[in-house]
Write an enzyme that holds these catalytic residues in place. Structure first.
Site, PDB file in Angstrom:
ATOM      1  N   GLU A  26       0.842  -1.185   0.000  1.00 30.83           N
ATOM      2  CA  GLU A  26       0.000   0.000   0.000  1.00 30.83           C
ATOM      3  C   GLU A  26       0.885   1.245   0.000  1.00 30.83           C
ATOM      4  O   GLU A  26       2.109   1.141   0.062  1.00 30.83           O
ATOM      5  CB  GLU A  26      -0.945  -0.020   1.200  1.00 30.83           C
ATOM      6  CG  GLU A  26      -0.249  -0.240   2.543  1.00 30.83           C
ATOM      7  CD  GLU A  26      -0.112   1.039   3.348  1.00 30.83           C
ATOM      8  OE1 GLU A  26      -1.082   1.436   4.004  1.00 30.83           O
ATOM      9  OE2 GLU A  26       0.991   1.628   3.339  1.00 30.83           O
ATOM     10  N   LYS A  86      -6.612   9.040   2.251  1.00 28.85           N
ATOM     11  CA  LYS A  86      -6.135   7.740   1.785  1.00 28.85           C
ATOM     12  C   LYS A  86      -7.328   6.954   1.261  1.00 28.85           C
ATOM     13  O   LYS A  86      -8.428   7.034   1.802  1.00 28.85           O
ATOM     14  CB  LYS A  86      -5.406   6.994   2.891  1.00 28.85           C
ATOM     15  CG  LYS A  86      -6.154   6.874   4.204  1.00 28.85           C
ATOM     16  CD  LYS A  86      -5.259   6.267   5.279  1.00 28.85           C
ATOM     17  CE  LYS A  86      -5.990   6.175   6.615  1.00 28.85           C
ATOM     18  NZ  LYS A  86      -5.138   5.604   7.675  1.00 28.85           N
ATOM     19  N   VAL A 106      -4.459  -0.726   2.842  1.00 27.46           N
ATOM     20  CA  VAL A 106      -4.309  -2.159   2.599  1.00 27.46           C
ATOM     21  C   VAL A 106      -5.516  -2.704   1.853  1.00 27.46           C
ATOM     22  O   VAL A 106      -5.380  -3.471   0.888  1.00 27.46           O
ATOM     23  CB  VAL A 106      -4.101  -2.921   3.924  1.00 27.46           C
ATOM     24  CG1 VAL A 106      -4.185  -4.436   3.705  1.00 27.46           C
ATOM     25  CG2 VAL A 106      -2.757  -2.563   4.539  1.00 27.46           C
ATOM     26  N   ASP A 138     -15.832  -0.081  15.289  1.00 24.65           N
ATOM     27  CA  ASP A 138     -14.717   0.366  14.442  1.00 24.65           C
ATOM     28  C   ASP A 138     -13.814  -0.821  14.115  1.00 24.65           C
ATOM     29  O   ASP A 138     -12.970  -1.220  14.920  1.00 24.65           O
ATOM     30  CB  ASP A 138     -13.929   1.467  15.158  1.00 24.65           C
ATOM     31  CG  ASP A 138     -12.985   2.208  14.208  1.00 24.65           C
ATOM     32  OD1 ASP A 138     -12.768   1.705  13.086  1.00 24.65           O
ATOM     33  OD2 ASP A 138     -12.473   3.275  14.589  1.00 24.65           O
ATOM     34  N   SER A 140     -11.442  -2.416  10.889  1.00 25.95           N
ATOM     35  CA  SER A 140     -10.806  -2.052   9.622  1.00 25.95           C
ATOM     36  C   SER A 140     -11.299  -2.894   8.453  1.00 25.95           C
ATOM     37  O   SER A 140     -11.488  -4.115   8.569  1.00 25.95           O
ATOM     38  CB  SER A 140      -9.294  -2.209   9.747  1.00 25.95           C
ATOM     39  OG  SER A 140      -8.663  -2.018   8.493  1.00 25.95           O
ATOM     40  N   ASP A 142      -9.485  -3.642   6.132  1.00 27.99           N
ATOM     41  CA  ASP A 142      -8.373  -4.542   5.791  1.00 27.99           C
ATOM     42  C   ASP A 142      -8.775  -5.999   5.998  1.00 27.99           C
ATOM     43  O   ASP A 142      -8.473  -6.870   5.176  1.00 27.99           O
ATOM     44  CB  ASP A 142      -7.152  -4.247   6.672  1.00 27.99           C
ATOM     45  CG  ASP A 142      -6.532  -2.896   6.403  1.00 27.99           C
ATOM     46  OD1 ASP A 142      -7.034  -2.161   5.530  1.00 27.99           O
ATOM     47  OD2 ASP A 142      -5.527  -2.564   7.079  1.00 27.99           O
ATOM     48  N   LYS A 159      -1.749  -3.097  14.094  1.00 28.31           N
ATOM     49  CA  LYS A 159      -1.213  -1.833  14.596  1.00 28.31           C
ATOM     50  C   LYS A 159      -1.394  -1.754  16.112  1.00 28.31           C
ATOM     51  O   LYS A 159      -2.380  -2.233  16.669  1.00 28.31           O
ATOM     52  CB  LYS A 159      -1.916  -0.663  13.913  1.00 28.31           C
ATOM     53  CG  LYS A 159      -1.632  -0.594  12.423  1.00 28.31           C
ATOM     54  CD  LYS A 159      -2.487   0.449  11.734  1.00 28.31           C
ATOM     55  CE  LYS A 159      -2.245   0.435  10.236  1.00 28.31           C
ATOM     56  NZ  LYS A 159      -3.134   1.383   9.518  1.00 28.31           N
TER      57      LYS A 159
END
Length: 310
Positions: A26, A86, A106, A138, A140, A142, A159
């Site tokens: 990414e 992004k 990602v 929340d 992701s 991804d 992360k």
């Protein structure tokens, strides 16, 4: 149809047509960073992939076109523009229609890479389930794309601002296999261990490549998550890291920061709290995961070309 909006660089196109190993990445880490350090860091990662015998294939948006593989000029332009936006899965069509130039997350990068037949993807830290997701929901995208796309993602865990236990639970729910390369613990991005164990541990790149090859050959749904922890000497001590993350998240809550804006704000606060140690750790983990991804891509390609079962 996605290919109609995608420009593949000569280097990446040549590697794919000649069945040579390719590692996709990414670019939100580039577009959201500070120039020129973000450009230098990206070059270092690309050089490490080349040195490991693979071709780097960064995904980005340049003037409303999807790019798979960037020229040095395109990479520097992306680093220099310092775009706060992004592009994730939900944003692809809007980004194309508005001729945007920015980095990809990602999730959107996995779609582009998989559509080109790339089997290995590298990122320092995967997105996951946020702390407090029980009420915020929340999670992701991804993870959603990893459950959809037939590709192996190599990372140093989720992360550090995320909830590792909930992330692993969500990965299990989505049927995404998680394997530790030489580790039984789920890494913590800046830290060697999150305190959570991975379902599978394999000790060598050969074994991981065999695992991925079988998953993809059997047409099992989605991809594979491969975790390789940061080196001990570059890692941040767990107690320091956790305190920094908690303080940064509290600050973000006070400022009303959430969604896509949360990660850069928290990472910046962690950098300040750790006197810049997190920046050094981030650079180290970007390189180490990229090298591991390149080694796996090499093993996968050798197995495919020889017609073996690895």
């Amino acid at each position: 149809m996605l290919n109609d909006y995608t420009d593949i660089s000569d280097e990446v196109r040549s590697a794919l047509s000649e069945d040579r190993p390719v590692v996709a990445m990414e670019t939100s880490v580039v577009s959201g960073g500070k120039y020129p350090s973000n450009f230098a860091s990206a070059q270092e990662v690309d050089d490490a992939i080349h040195a490991s015998g693979a071709t780097p294939a960064r995904v980005a948006l340049i003037d409303g076109r999807i790019k798979l593989g960037l020229t040095p000029g395109e990479l520097e332009r992306l680093a220099h523009e310092n775009s706060p936006r992004k592009v994730g899965t939900r944003d692809i069509a809007a980004a194309l229609s508005t001729n945007l130039t920015t980095g990809t997350t990602v999730s959107s990068s996995l779609i582009v890479a998989a559509s080109a037949g790339i089997k290995v993807f590298s990122v320092a830290g995967i997105g996951g389930v946020h702390r407090g997701a029980e009420t915020s929901l929340d999670i992701s995208t991804d993870l959603e794309e990893l459950a959809r796309q037939p590709i192996a993602v190599v990372c140093a865990g989720a992360k550090s601002l995320l909830d590792p236990a909930l992330t692993l639970e969500y990965l299990e729910t989505k049927g995404i296999p998680v394997v530790g390369l030489g580790t039984r613990m789920f890494p913590n991005y800046y830290g060697v261990s999150s305190g959570q164990e991975v379902p599978w541990t394999l000790d060598s790149v050969d074994e991981v490549a065999r695992f991925i090859h079988l998953h993809l050959t059997l047409n099992l749904p989605g991809g594979v998550l491969v975790t390789k922890p940061i080196a001990d000497e570059a890692a941040i001590a767990p107690e320091i890291l956790n305190d920094a993350v908690e303080a940064a998240l509290a600050q973000a809550r006070e400022q009303g920061v959430k969604g896509q804006a949360l990660t850069p704000v928290v990472l910046s606060a962690i950098s300040t709290a750790t006197d810049g140690a997190s920046v050094i750790a981030n650079r180290a983990v970007l390189v180490s995961t990229a090298v591991a991804a390149a080694e796996i891509a090499n093993k996968l390609q050798v197995g495919v070309l020889s017609g073996s079962h690895l």
